[in-house]
Enzyme design. Structure first.
Site, PDB file in Angstrom:
ATOM      1  N   GLY A  22       0.800  -0.924   0.099  1.00 19.37           N
ATOM      2  CA  GLY A  22       0.387   0.386   0.054  1.00 19.37           C
ATOM      3  C   GLY A  22       0.659   0.894  -0.554  1.00 19.37           C
ATOM      4  N   GLY A  24       2.844   2.616  -2.140  1.00 19.55           N
ATOM      5  CA  GLY A  24       2.623   3.238  -3.399  1.00 19.55           C
ATOM      6  C   GLY A  24       3.486   2.934  -4.719  1.00 19.55           C
ATOM      7  N   GLU A  43       3.409  -7.350  -9.885  1.00 22.04           N
ATOM      8  CA  GLU A  43       2.826  -8.534  -9.626  1.00 22.04           C
ATOM      9  C   GLU A  43       1.350  -8.405 -10.170  1.00 22.04           C
ATOM     10  OE1 GLU A  43       4.624  -8.505  -4.867  1.00 22.04           O
ATOM     11  OE2 GLU A  43       3.193  -7.261  -5.568  1.00 22.04           O
ATOM     12  N   GLN A  66       4.163 -18.803  -1.400  1.00 25.05           N
ATOM     13  CA  GLN A  66       5.232 -18.337  -1.710  1.00 25.05           C
ATOM     14  C   GLN A  66       5.730 -18.753  -3.136  1.00 25.05           C
ATOM     15  OE1 GLN A  66       6.530 -15.915  -0.832  1.00 25.05           O
ATOM     16  NE2 GLN A  66       4.982 -15.418   1.030  1.00 25.05           N
ATOM     17  N   ASP A  90       7.599  -3.414 -10.397  1.00 23.14           N
ATOM     18  CA  ASP A  90       6.888  -3.110  -8.872  1.00 23.14           C
ATOM     19  C   ASP A  90       7.174  -4.368  -8.068  1.00 23.14           C
ATOM     20  OD1 ASP A  90       4.781  -2.353  -7.347  1.00 23.14           O
ATOM     21  OD2 ASP A  90       3.201  -3.594  -8.332  1.00 23.14           O
ATOM     22  N   ARG A  91       7.954  -4.324  -6.841  1.00 21.74           N
ATOM     23  CA  ARG A  91       8.217  -5.532  -5.633  1.00 21.74           C
ATOM     24  C   ARG A  91       9.670  -5.997  -6.601  1.00 21.74           C
ATOM     25  NH1 ARG A  91       3.945  -7.081  -2.290  1.00 21.74           N
ATOM     26  NH2 ARG A  91       5.172  -5.461  -0.925  1.00 21.74           N
ATOM     27  N   ARG A 150      -3.949   4.008   2.774  1.00 24.19           N
ATOM     28  CA  ARG A 150      -4.118   3.556   1.732  1.00 24.19           C
ATOM     29  C   ARG A 150      -4.626   2.304   1.034  1.00 24.19           C
ATOM     30  NH1 ARG A 150       1.671   6.260  -1.373  1.00 24.19           N
ATOM     31  NH2 ARG A 150       0.794   8.655  -1.481  1.00 24.19           N
TER      32      ARG A 150
HETATM   33  N1  LIG Z   1       0.787  10.030  -4.480  1.00 29.03           N
HETATM   34  C1  LIG Z   1       0.182   9.509  -3.828  1.00 29.03           C
HETATM   35  N2  LIG Z   1      -0.977  10.246  -2.856  1.00 29.03           N
HETATM   36  C2  LIG Z   1      -2.601   9.105  -3.215  1.00 29.03           C
HETATM   37  N3  LIG Z   1      -2.422   8.443  -2.550  1.00 29.03           N
HETATM   38  C3  LIG Z   1      -1.643   7.206  -3.888  1.00 29.03           C
HETATM   39  C4  LIG Z   1       0.260   8.165  -4.077  1.00 29.03           C
HETATM   40  N4  LIG Z   1       0.327   6.721  -4.329  1.00 29.03           N
HETATM   41  C5  LIG Z   1      -0.324   6.062  -4.397  1.00 29.03           C
HETATM   42  N5  LIG Z   1      -1.148   6.957  -3.767  1.00 29.03           N
HETATM   43  C6  LIG Z   1      -2.892   5.658  -3.559  1.00 29.03           C
HETATM   44  O1  LIG Z   1      -2.104   4.759  -2.503  1.00 29.03           O
HETATM   45  C7  LIG Z   1      -2.948   3.213  -2.890  1.00 29.03           C
HETATM   46  C8  LIG Z   1      -2.250   2.107  -2.766  1.00 29.03           C
HETATM   47  O2  LIG Z   1      -0.863   2.562  -3.843  1.00 29.03           O
HETATM   48  P1  LIG Z   1      -0.181   1.669  -4.997  1.00 29.03           P
HETATM   49  O3  LIG Z   1       0.506   1.950  -6.108  1.00 29.03           O
HETATM   50  O4  LIG Z   1      -1.593   0.367  -4.987  1.00 29.03           O
HETATM   51  O5  LIG Z   1       0.849   0.600  -3.015  1.00 29.03           O
HETATM   52  P2  LIG Z   1       1.412  -0.929  -3.536  1.00 29.03           P
HETATM   53  O6  LIG Z   1       2.195  -0.994  -4.566  1.00 29.03           O
HETATM   54  O7  LIG Z   1       3.089  -0.450  -2.832  1.00 29.03           O
HETATM   55  O8  LIG Z   1       0.305  -1.879  -3.426  1.00 29.03           O
HETATM   56  C9  LIG Z   1      -3.620   3.458  -3.947  1.00 29.03           C
HETATM   57  O9  LIG Z   1      -5.086   3.698  -3.867  1.00 29.03           O
HETATM   58  C10 LIG Z   1      -3.032   4.309  -4.699  1.00 29.03           C
HETATM   59  O10 LIG Z   1      -4.080   4.982  -5.462  1.00 29.03           O
HETATM   60  N1  LIG Z   2       5.747 -12.437  -1.221  1.00 30.71           N
HETATM   61  C1  LIG Z   2       5.067 -12.775  -0.741  1.00 30.71           C
HETATM   62  N2  LIG Z   2       3.750 -13.483   0.394  1.00 30.71           N
HETATM   63  C2  LIG Z   2       2.626 -12.705   0.364  1.00 30.71           C
HETATM   64  N3  LIG Z   2       1.864 -12.109   0.248  1.00 30.71           N
HETATM   65  C3  LIG Z   2       2.384 -11.659  -0.649  1.00 30.71           C
HETATM   66  C4  LIG Z   2       4.077 -11.631  -1.301  1.00 30.71           C
HETATM   67  N4  LIG Z   2       4.241 -10.544  -2.032  1.00 30.71           N
HETATM   68  C5  LIG Z   2       2.923  -9.872  -2.647  1.00 30.71           C
HETATM   69  N5  LIG Z   2       1.725 -10.211  -1.442  1.00 30.71           N
HETATM   70  C6  LIG Z   2       0.556 -10.065  -1.158  1.00 30.71           C
HETATM   71  C7  LIG Z   2       0.637  -8.650  -0.433  1.00 30.71           C
HETATM   72  C8  LIG Z   2      -0.430  -7.367  -1.116  1.00 30.71           C
HETATM   73  O1  LIG Z   2      -1.905  -8.072  -0.495  1.00 30.71           O
HETATM   74  C9  LIG Z   2      -0.411  -8.396  -2.294  1.00 30.71           C
HETATM   75  C10 LIG Z   2      -0.104  -7.497  -3.246  1.00 30.71           C
HETATM   76  O2  LIG Z   2       1.145  -6.624  -2.969  1.00 30.71           O
HETATM   77  P1  LIG Z   2       1.184  -4.597  -3.134  1.00 30.71           P
HETATM   78  O3  LIG Z   2       2.461  -4.443  -2.144  1.00 30.71           O
HETATM   79  O4  LIG Z   2      -0.071  -4.085  -3.223  1.00 30.71           O
HETATM   80  O5  LIG Z   2       1.751  -4.757  -4.508  1.00 30.71           O
HETATM   81  O6  LIG Z   2       0.029  -9.798  -2.400  1.00 30.71           O
END
Ligand SMILES: Nc1ncnc2c1ncn2[C@@H]1O[C@H](COP(=O)(O)OP(=O)(O)O)[C@@H](O)[C@H]1O
Ligand SMILES: Nc1ncnc2c1ncn2[C@H]1C[C@H](O)[C@@H](COP(=O)(O)O)O1
Length: 227
Positions: A22, A24, A43, A66, A90-91, A150
């Site tokens: 969450g 971003g 992902e 995993q 992404d990750r 978020r």
């Molecule tokens: N700069 C920002 N300002 C406000 N909200 C944001 C920002 N960046 C991301 N978000 C919001 O936060 C939430 C999580 O972002 P996301 O990119 O999906 O996170 P992650 O990939 O790390 O899980 C989404 O709803 C996204 O729209």
């Molecule tokens: N390796 C992981 N083990 C457990 N859960 C995981 C792993 N990698 C990602 N996740 C989960 C966490 C979130 O619920 C979603 C997507 O991650 P996000 O950080 O929102 O991209 O998958």
């Protein structure tokens, strides 16, 4: 001159975005890929056959999940290698072992046998030519309250229904993990310092830092003959 050239970011760079759920990462992945005209590696949450079940029963599904993530990330890694870089990921693969598998093992929701099997597989897969370390890991950090907001606002029910203690534990582990991480160069960004959703120009200082870090690390690598 495009942004990539302006900031001296090599066309074959591989940049991975790390940080807790969450924070971003996906948003930053898109913003950087747009600015640099790079490909993305995401992902895929919607098509993950284990994730929902995992959130309902960690003990039953943590090993399956995993293994699934490892296979998916390895395929992505192979794709990045075959394209010759130019990717925002992404990750990072490092978080699967360093955060998730380890946390579930240490909290008792993954058995020791499963954890050892998983670690052996991870180590065997990562030590291959398909796994060049990224040029840069961008670590996104912020306050726990902002990150929790978020997660709630993004609205994935499985995450919204997960007890807050789970996110708190993960948040603390991330802080400790990044302080000790040394597998590739790291650029730390605080989410309070940019807003790529509402102010597109806030990506510019990020690009400048990315260019600077990658140039430094490539110089260092070539002088130490590393790949
Ligand atoms: N700069 C920002 N300002 C406000 N909200 C944001 C920002 N960046 C991301 N978000 C919001 O936060 C939430 C999580 O972002 P996301 O990119 O999906 O996170 P992650 O990939 O790390 O899980 C989404 O709803 C996204 O729209
Ligand atoms: N390796 C992981 N083990 C457990 N859960 C995981 C792993 N990698 C990602 N996740 C989960 C966490 C979130 O619920 C979603 C997507 O991650 P996000 O950080 O929102 O991209 O998958």
């Amino acid at each position: 001159m495009n942004a990539r050239e302006r900031y001296g970011i090599p066309h074959d760079s591989v940049i991975t975005i790390a940080g807790t759920v969450g924070v971003g990462k996906s948003t930053m992945t898109n913003a950087l890929a747009d600015a640099l005209n790079f490909r993305t590696s995401f992902e895929k949450v919607e098509t993950n056959p284990y994730l929902d079940k995992f959130y309902q029963d960690f003990e039953r599904w943590s090993f399956h999940l995993q293994i699934y993530f490892l296979a998916e990330r390895f395929k992505e890694q192979k794709k990045i290698f075959e394209y010759g870089g130019g990717f925002i990921q992404d990750r990072s693969i490092y978080e699967d072992t360093g955060i998730f598998a380890r946390m579930h093992y240490e909290k008792g929701t993954m058995s020791e046998t499963d954890y050892v099997t998983y670690r052996n597989l991870f180590d065997a897969m990562v030590m291959t030519p398909y796994f060049p370390h990224p040029d840069l890991l961008i670590y996104l950090e912020g306050s726990f309250d902002d990150i929790l907001t978020r997660i709630q606002e993004r609205g994935r029910p499985m995450e919204q229904e997960t007890p807050v203690e789970y996110w708190e534990e993960m948040f603390k582990r991330y802080e400790n993990w990044i302080d000790n991480f040394n597998s590739c160069p790291v650029l730390r960004l605080n989410i309070a310092d940019y807003d790529v959703l509402n102010d597109k120009s806030s990506i510019e200082p990020v690009l400048e830092k990315v260019g600077h870090f990658i140039q430094q690390s490539r110089k260092w690598r070539s002088s130490h003959l590393l790949t």
